[in-house]
Motif scaffolding. Structure first.
Motif, PDB file in Angstrom:
ATOM      1  N   ALA A 293      10.682   9.711  -8.869  1.00 12.37           N
ATOM      2  CA  ALA A 293      10.871  11.176  -8.338  1.00 12.37           C
ATOM      3  C   ALA A 293      12.394  11.990  -9.030  1.00 12.37           C
ATOM      4  N   GLU A 294      13.095  11.190  -9.501  1.00  9.50           N
ATOM      5  CA  GLU A 294      14.461  11.634  -9.859  1.00  9.50           C
ATOM      6  C   GLU A 294      14.084  12.337 -11.225  1.00  9.50           C
ATOM      7  N   TYR A 304       6.501  19.939  -7.076  1.00 11.05           N
ATOM      8  CA  TYR A 304       8.018  19.873  -6.808  1.00 11.05           C
ATOM      9  C   TYR A 304       8.563  21.196  -6.683  1.00 11.05           C
ATOM     10  N   GLY A 345       4.816   8.405  -5.978  1.00  8.65           N
ATOM     11  CA  GLY A 345       4.488   9.407  -5.390  1.00  8.65           C
ATOM     12  C   GLY A 345       3.113   9.555  -4.586  1.00  8.65           C
ATOM     13  N   GLN A 376       7.485   5.316  -2.435  1.00  7.89           N
ATOM     14  CA  GLN A 376       8.702   6.491  -2.121  1.00  7.89           C
ATOM     15  C   GLN A 376       8.049   7.592  -1.217  1.00  7.89           C
ATOM     16  N   TRP A 399      16.456   1.047  -2.062  1.00  5.30           N
ATOM     17  CA  TRP A 399      16.264   2.581  -2.281  1.00  5.30           C
ATOM     18  C   TRP A 399      16.301   3.350  -1.050  1.00  5.30           C
ATOM     19  N   GLN A 405      21.607   9.654  -6.046  1.00  2.67           N
ATOM     20  CA  GLN A 405      20.438   9.829  -6.479  1.00  2.67           C
ATOM     21  C   GLN A 405      19.418  10.279  -5.348  1.00  2.67           C
ATOM     22  N   MET A 406      19.539  10.109  -4.184  1.00  2.00           N
ATOM     23  CA  MET A 406      18.521  10.464  -3.168  1.00  2.00           C
ATOM     24  C   MET A 406      18.923  11.863  -2.760  1.00  2.00           C
ATOM     25  N   THR A 410      16.856  14.059  -5.364  1.00  2.00           N
ATOM     26  CA  THR A 410      15.400  13.956  -4.873  1.00  2.00           C
ATOM     27  C   THR A 410      15.132  14.911  -3.845  1.00  2.00           C
ATOM     28  N   LEU A 414      11.738  17.731  -3.345  1.00  2.00           N
ATOM     29  CA  LEU A 414      10.796  17.320  -2.596  1.00  2.00           C
ATOM     30  C   LEU A 414      10.701  18.322  -1.480  1.00  2.00           C
ATOM     31  N   ALA A 419      10.122  14.991   1.961  1.00  2.00           N
ATOM     32  CA  ALA A 419      11.510  14.104   2.057  1.00  2.00           C
ATOM     33  C   ALA A 419      11.158  13.187   3.334  1.00  2.00           C
ATOM     34  N   GLN A 422       9.191   9.300   3.084  1.00  2.00           N
ATOM     35  CA  GLN A 422       9.826   8.304   2.233  1.00  2.00           C
ATOM     36  C   GLN A 422      10.078   6.929   2.737  1.00  2.00           C
TER      37      GLN A 422
END
Length: 544
Positions: A293-294, A304, A345, A376, A399, A405-406, A410, A414, A419, A422
Motif C-alpha cells: 500500500a505504501e 487510491y 489489498g 492489510q 504491521w 509508515q501507516m 497509508t 486509503l 483504513a 486493515q
C-alpha cells in the motif's frame, strides 16, 4: 522408561490452557504431560530443566519469512537501525568507506518514512558513494534506492518506460529520481553480483541461529526461486538438509513466475521432488498477487486517494491475471501443492479467495491448506469466506500499529472507511477463520513475541502512550500464541508439532517469564530462555 528431558515447575501451555506444570521428553517426543507424577520418569541420565515459574510452550513457527536474504543483508550494508534520512545516508557512507574492495554497495532495510514521500533520491547516494554503483532495497523489499552510477550502468534514462509490473520514480523534469518500485527494481537488480553458494549457506546458518534464539523451531520460506535479483535459496537449504546443519523444520514456497503461466507447472513438480530432503520440503507454491500500500501497488477494489482525498486512477497492480488465476490454483491444488498467496489489498484478497473457491468446486475438499499472507486491507464481505473455504489467514502482526509508515504513507491514501478494514485479526477469528502468523523478515523483526505484543495490544512494543490501532481487532494472548504455534504448524503440514501434547515432537520453547502473569502492555518485554527441536537444545540464553 526414563525420560531424556524433564521440565518441571511450570506453567506449561497446552491446548487446554496453562493446565500442566511438568513435561517429559523421550526419543525426541513428548511422552508425558502433567504435574508432580511426571517426575517419576526421572532417571540417572535425565536432563532436568527447572522452569521456575517460566512458561513452557510449543516452538514458534514463522509462516512467512525470508531467512537467507535477511542473513545476507546482515553481512552487507544493513540499514534497519537507521531512523532518519541523515542516519541512513551516514550508514551507507560508513559502510562504503569501510569496504573499498566491494564492486557494488549492496544491502538494504531502509525505512520509507525516513524520506519525504517514501522515495529517497539518487543525489543523496551520489554524495555518499560517488565511485561505485549502489543498490539498496527498502525495508519491505518492494522498492530499491539506487545512485546515478547504477542507473547509468543499467541504461535507465528519462526515455526508459515503466515495466508492466513496476514504476520508475521520476523528478519534476521526468528524470529517474533514484527509487525503483516493484518490477522496476530488476532494471538494476539484474546487474548486481550474485552471492556465492558458500555465502548463501553461511547466511542460512546465521539466520537459523538468530531464529532459534527467538524461539522459532520451524518456518515457511516464502520465496524459493529467482525474483528481482534475489538469490535462490534452494541450494543452501538442500546442502544444509543433507549435511545435518539444518536444525529447523522448513517448508519452501516455490516461486510462481508471474511472467509465465501454466507451462511452468511441470517444472514446479520437478522442483518439489528434487528439493525435498530431510528437514526441508518444497511442497508449496508462492503466488504474489500484488504489491504494497505504501507505494500504491497493493491491488484495491476502489482507487487510491491523492493527498487531497480525491480518487485517483490508480487501483494498484495485479501481478497475476485474475481471470487466469483460478485455473492455475485449481491445477496446483489438484497436484497436491499448497498455495501461499501474497495478498495485501482487498482486490488481491478477493482474487485469492475466488481462486480457492474455484479449486474447491473443481477438486472437492483437499488437505492442501492454502493460506493468504499479509491481509492489510480485507473487504468485510470477504472476512467470512476464509472459514467457508478453509483458507488460513497468515498474519504479520507487527504491521498492525500506528507508525509513520501507516499514518503518513497509508491511511491518507486509503481513506477512513478502508483504513478501518486493515489487519482484521479479531474479525477473522470471530468469523471462524484459522490464524497463522509470521514476520516477513527482513521486512520486519522476526521476533514472535514482538508480533504477539502487537496482536494483543494493537500498539507497537515501544509505543507506550500511542493510540490503539483499531481496538476491536485485538486478539487475546492465548489466541496470538496459538497463531504462532499450532496455526503455523497447520500451514506447514507439521501436524506433530505446535502443541504440548503426548506424542508430539518435542519442539519447545522456555520463556524468561510467564507473560500471562503480567499486564498485556509488558508482553513485548518477554524473551526466550531456551529453544528445543526434537528434544535437542538449539539455543540457551546466557545467564546474566
Amino acid at each position: 522408561m526414563h525420560a531424556d528431558l524433564l521440565f518441571t515447575g511450570g506453567p506449561v501451555l497446552t491446548p487446554e490452557g496453562r493446565t500442566a506444570t511438568a513435561v517429559a521428553v523421550t526419543g525426541g517426543r513428548i511422552t508425558a504431560v502433567g504435574h508432580d507424577e511426571v517426575l517419576a520418569l526421572r532417571g540417572p541420565r535425565t536432563r532436568l530443566v527447572d522452569l521456575a515459574g517460566r512458561l513452557l510452550l510449543p516452538g514458534f513457527q514463522d509462516a512467512h519469512v525470508h531467512p537467507i536474504p535477511a542473513g545476507l543483508e546482515l553481512s552487507q550494508c544493513d540499514l534497519t537501525g537507521a531512523r532518519t534520512a541523515e542516519e541512513t545516508v551516514a550508514a551507507v557512507r560508513a559502510y562504503a568507506d569501510a569496504h573499498p574492495e566491494r564492486e557494488w554497495i549492496l544491502g538494504g532495510g531502509w525505512s520509507m518514512e525516513a524520506f519525504e514521500g517514501g522515495t529517497p533520491t539518487r543525489e543523496l547516494l551520489d554524495a555518499a558513494v560517488p565511485d561505485r554503483p549502489v543498490y539498496l532495497p527498502n525495508r519491505d523489499h518492494h522498492g530499491a534506492w539506487v545512485n546515478g552510477h547504477a542507473l547509468e550502468l543499467a541504461g535507465v534514462t528519462r526515455d526508459t518506460p515503466d515495466p508492466a509490473d513496476g514504476r520508475i520514480e521520476r523528478d519534476a523534469a521526468g528524470e529517474p529520481s533514484g527509487t525503483l518500485q516493484e518490477g522496476a527494481m530488476q532494471l538494476v537488480g539484474r546487474l548486481t553480483p550474485p552471492a556465492t553458494a558458500a555465502d548463501r549457506l553461511a547466511a542460512l546458518l546465521h539466520a537459523q541461529r538468530h531464529l532459534h534464539a527467538l524461539g522459532i523451531t520451524a518456518w515457511q520460506d516464502a520465496l524459493v526461486g529467482d525474483f528481482l535479483g534475489m538469490d535462490d535459496p534452494s541450494g543452501a537449504y538442500l546442502a544444509a538438509a543433507r549435511d545435518g546443519s539444518l536444525t529447523a523444520r522448513v517448508v519452501g514456497a516455490l516461486w510462481w513466475d508471474r511472467e509465465r503461466g501454466a507451462e511452468q507447472i511441470p517444472e514446479l513438480l520437478e522442483k518439489r521432488q528434487a528439493l525435498s530432503h530431510g528437514r526441508f520440503r518444497a511442497g508449496t507454491v508462492k503466488l504474489m498477487l500484488d504489491g504494497v500500500a505504501e507505494n500504491g501497488t497493493a491491488a484495491l477494489l476502489d482507487p487510491y486517494l491523492d493527498r487531497c482525498g480525491c480518487a485517483t486512477a490508480n487501483h494498484g497492480k495485479s501481478f497475476i491475471d485474475s481471470g487466469r488465476l483460478p485455473k492455475y490454483v485449481t491445477e496446483l491444488d489438484r497436484l497436491g501443492f499448497q498455495c501461499h498467496f501474497h495478498a495485501l489489498g482487498d482486490r488481491a484478497v478477493r482474487d485469492a479467495l475466488d481462486a480457492i473457491e474455484a479449486a474447491r468446486a473443481a477438486n472437492g475438499p483437499s488437505d492442501t491448506r492454502p493460506h493468504l499472507a499479509h491481509l492489510q486491507v480485507v473487504h468485510p464481505d470477504d472476512v467470512p469466506r476464509f472459514a467457508e473455504l478453509d483458507a488460513t489467514a497468515n498474519l504479520q502482526p507487527l504491521w498492525a500499529a500506528h507508525e509513520p509508515q501507516m499514518d503518513e504513507l497509508t491511511i491518507p491514501f486509503l481513506g477512513a472507511e478502508r483504513a478501518a478494514w486493515q489487519y482484521p485479526f479479531g474479525s477473522l477469528l470471530r468469523s471462524g477463520a484459522r490464524l497463522a502468523a509470521g514476520s516477513d523478515w527482513p521486512v520486519s523483526s522476526p521476533d514472535p513475541l514482538q508480533g504477539v505484543h502487537v496482536a494483543v495490544n494493537r500498539v507497537a512494543p515501544d509505543g507506550d502512550g500511542a493510540p490503539v490501532f483499531l481496538p476491536a481487532e485485538r486478539i487475546a494472548l492465548a489466541e496470538a500464541l496459538t497463531a504462532y504455534t499450532a496455526g503455523s504448524a497447520y500451514v506447514n503440514h507439521l501436524d506433530d508439532t505446535g502443541r504440548v501434547r503426548v506424542g508430539q515432537l518435542a519442539d519447545l520453547v522456555v520463556l524468561d517469564r510467564d507473560p500471562f502473569a503480567g499486564p498485556p502492555r509488558e508482553i513485548g518485554r518477554t524473551r526466550v530462555a531456551m529453544t528445543f527441536v526434537g528434544g535437542e537444545a538449539v539455543y540457551a540464553a546466557q545467564e546474566s
